[in-house]
Motif scaffolding. Structure first.
Motif, PDB file in Angstrom:
ATOM      1  N   LEU A  48       0.846  -1.217  -0.287  1.00 16.10           N
ATOM      2  CA  LEU A  48      -0.033  -0.023   0.106  1.00 16.10           C
ATOM      3  C   LEU A  48       1.000   1.213   0.037  1.00 16.10           C
ATOM      4  CD1 LEU A  48      -1.235  -2.262   2.407  1.00 16.10           C
ATOM      5  CD2 LEU A  48      -3.103  -0.641   2.197  1.00 16.10           C
ATOM      6  N   THR A  49       0.556   2.190  -1.063  1.00 13.08           N
ATOM      7  CA  THR A  49       1.205   3.483  -0.771  1.00 13.08           C
ATOM      8  C   THR A  49      -0.084   4.623  -0.786  1.00 13.08           C
ATOM      9  OG1 THR A  49       1.335   3.616  -3.221  1.00 13.08           O
ATOM     10  CG2 THR A  49       3.104   2.627  -2.237  1.00 13.08           C
ATOM     11  N   ALA A  50       0.480   5.755  -0.792  1.00 11.47           N
ATOM     12  CA  ALA A  50      -0.405   6.798  -0.564  1.00 11.47           C
ATOM     13  C   ALA A  50      -1.752   6.675  -1.629  1.00 11.47           C
ATOM     14  CB  ALA A  50       0.071   8.223  -0.811  1.00 11.47           C
ATOM     15  N   HIS A  51      -1.287   6.227  -2.895  1.00 10.49           N
ATOM     16  CA  HIS A  51      -2.609   6.295  -3.780  1.00 10.49           C
ATOM     17  C   HIS A  51      -2.672   5.027  -4.603  1.00 10.49           C
ATOM     18  CE1 HIS A  51      -2.915  10.546  -3.044  1.00 10.49           C
ATOM     19  NE2 HIS A  51      -1.772  10.974  -3.410  1.00 10.49           N
ATOM     20  N   GLU A  52      -1.888   3.921  -3.992  1.00  9.08           N
ATOM     21  CA  GLU A  52      -2.264   2.949  -4.934  1.00  9.08           C
ATOM     22  C   GLU A  52      -1.954   1.468  -3.839  1.00  9.08           C
ATOM     23  OE1 GLU A  52      -0.966   1.799  -9.214  1.00  9.08           O
ATOM     24  OE2 GLU A  52       0.887   0.992  -7.896  1.00  9.08           O
ATOM     25  N   ILE A  53      -2.675   0.396  -4.270  1.00  5.81           N
ATOM     26  CA  ILE A  53      -2.509  -0.939  -3.609  1.00  5.81           C
ATOM     27  C   ILE A  53      -2.215  -1.835  -4.689  1.00  5.81           C
ATOM     28  CG2 ILE A  53      -3.806  -2.610  -2.279  1.00  5.81           C
ATOM     29  CD1 ILE A  53      -5.683  -0.468  -1.104  1.00  5.81           C
ATOM     30  N   ALA A  54      -1.229  -2.436  -4.349  1.00  2.32           N
ATOM     31  CA  ALA A  54      -0.630  -3.384  -5.570  1.00  2.32           C
ATOM     32  C   ALA A  54      -0.687  -5.007  -4.953  1.00  2.32           C
ATOM     33  CB  ALA A  54       0.620  -3.154  -5.704  1.00  2.32           C
ATOM     34  N   ILE A  55      -1.289  -5.891  -5.618  1.00  2.98           N
ATOM     35  CA  ILE A  55      -1.572  -7.239  -5.025  1.00  2.98           C
ATOM     36  C   ILE A  55      -0.785  -8.087  -5.841  1.00  2.98           C
ATOM     37  CG2 ILE A  55      -2.929  -9.026  -4.188  1.00  2.98           C
ATOM     38  CD1 ILE A  55      -5.211  -7.148  -3.909  1.00  2.98           C
ATOM     39  N   ASN A  56       0.171  -9.026  -5.615  1.00  3.67           N
ATOM     40  CA  ASN A  56       1.265  -9.434  -6.411  1.00  3.67           C
ATOM     41  C   ASN A  56       0.576 -10.580  -7.182  1.00  3.67           C
ATOM     42  OD1 ASN A  56       1.215 -11.352  -4.347  1.00  3.67           O
ATOM     43  ND2 ASN A  56       3.397 -11.895  -4.616  1.00  3.67           N
ATOM     44  N   ILE A  57      -0.403 -11.431  -6.625  1.00  5.45           N
ATOM     45  CA  ILE A  57      -0.695 -12.621  -7.142  1.00  5.45           C
ATOM     46  C   ILE A  57      -2.382 -12.631  -6.992  1.00  5.45           C
ATOM     47  CG2 ILE A  57      -0.967 -15.092  -7.322  1.00  5.45           C
ATOM     48  CD1 ILE A  57       2.075 -15.219  -6.567  1.00  5.45           C
ATOM     49  N   VAL A  58      -3.215 -12.496  -7.986  1.00  7.85           N
ATOM     50  CA  VAL A  58      -4.749 -13.164  -7.781  1.00  7.85           C
ATOM     51  C   VAL A  58      -4.940 -13.919  -8.861  1.00  7.85           C
ATOM     52  CG1 VAL A  58      -5.454 -10.983  -6.361  1.00  7.85           C
ATOM     53  CG2 VAL A  58      -5.237 -10.955  -8.806  1.00  7.85           C
TER      54      VAL A  58
END
Ligand code: SF4
Length: 173
Positions: free
Chosen positions: A65-75
């Motif tokens: 999680l950063t200020a303006h983005e959430i990254a999920i590595n694997i879905v």
């Protein structure tokens, strides 16, 4: 409420044989200030104060999680991403609303001990989890890269013990 909705996009990794997706979600609120509180509440795996970012391990996934983005590595698909993002949205909003009662943390949590995981595995090195040995699998689980349910030979009692042990690190399947 800090986050009401997201805009999501999905990217397939460059490896042509990859079956999974990466998910990137833009929340409609700025997460900068909530991250140290979320780090306390969810026991983050990595925390960086400037610029603020928090990495969590959840269901054998890395979520940054950063200020303006959430990254999920694997879905595996959009449905799974939406479930995780909804869980996160609730955690973020509950944390933000309760921040007066939470001591913000700029530290990272102690990782699980590999031996504590390894001792509960069958020790047959059968490769059913996709790893060459049970020890390698224990390392993978300790890092959140695989879930303990990826071992198909765990008996009921050890499965329960692993769940209990990993719960405190938020490393659950
Ligand atoms: S599937 Fe289970 S028993 Fe087989 S190697 Fe993996 S961890 Fe060990």
């Amino acid at each position: 409420m800090l986050v009401a909705r997201y805009q999501t996009r999905f990217v397939r990794p460059p490896n042509p044989s990859a079956q999974h997706l990466r998910c990137f979600a833009q929340p409609d609120g700025d997460l900068s200030e909530v991250l140290p509180y979320l780090n306390t509440r969810l026991k983050g795996y990595e925390f960086c104060p400037a610029p603020p970012s928090l990495t969590l391990k959840y269901r054998a996934k890395m979520i940054t999680l950063t200020a303006h983005e959430i990254a999920i590595n694997i879905v595996k698909d959009q449905t799974e991403a939406e479930e995780i993002l909804e869980w996160l949205r609730q955690e973020i909003n509950a944390t933000w609303e309760g921040r007066g009662e939470i001591v913000p943390s700029f530290e990272v949590a102690t990782p699980p001990r590999i031996f504590e995981i390894f001792k509960l595995l069958p020790h047959t090195n059968c490769r059913g989890c996709g790893q060459p040995t049970c020890l390698v699998f224990a390392v993978q689980v300790s890092q959140g890269a695989q879930g303990f349910n990826d071992c198909p030979h765990l008996d009921q009692e050890n499965r329960r013990k692993l769940r209990e042990y990993l719960r405190q690190f938020h490393l659950l399947d």
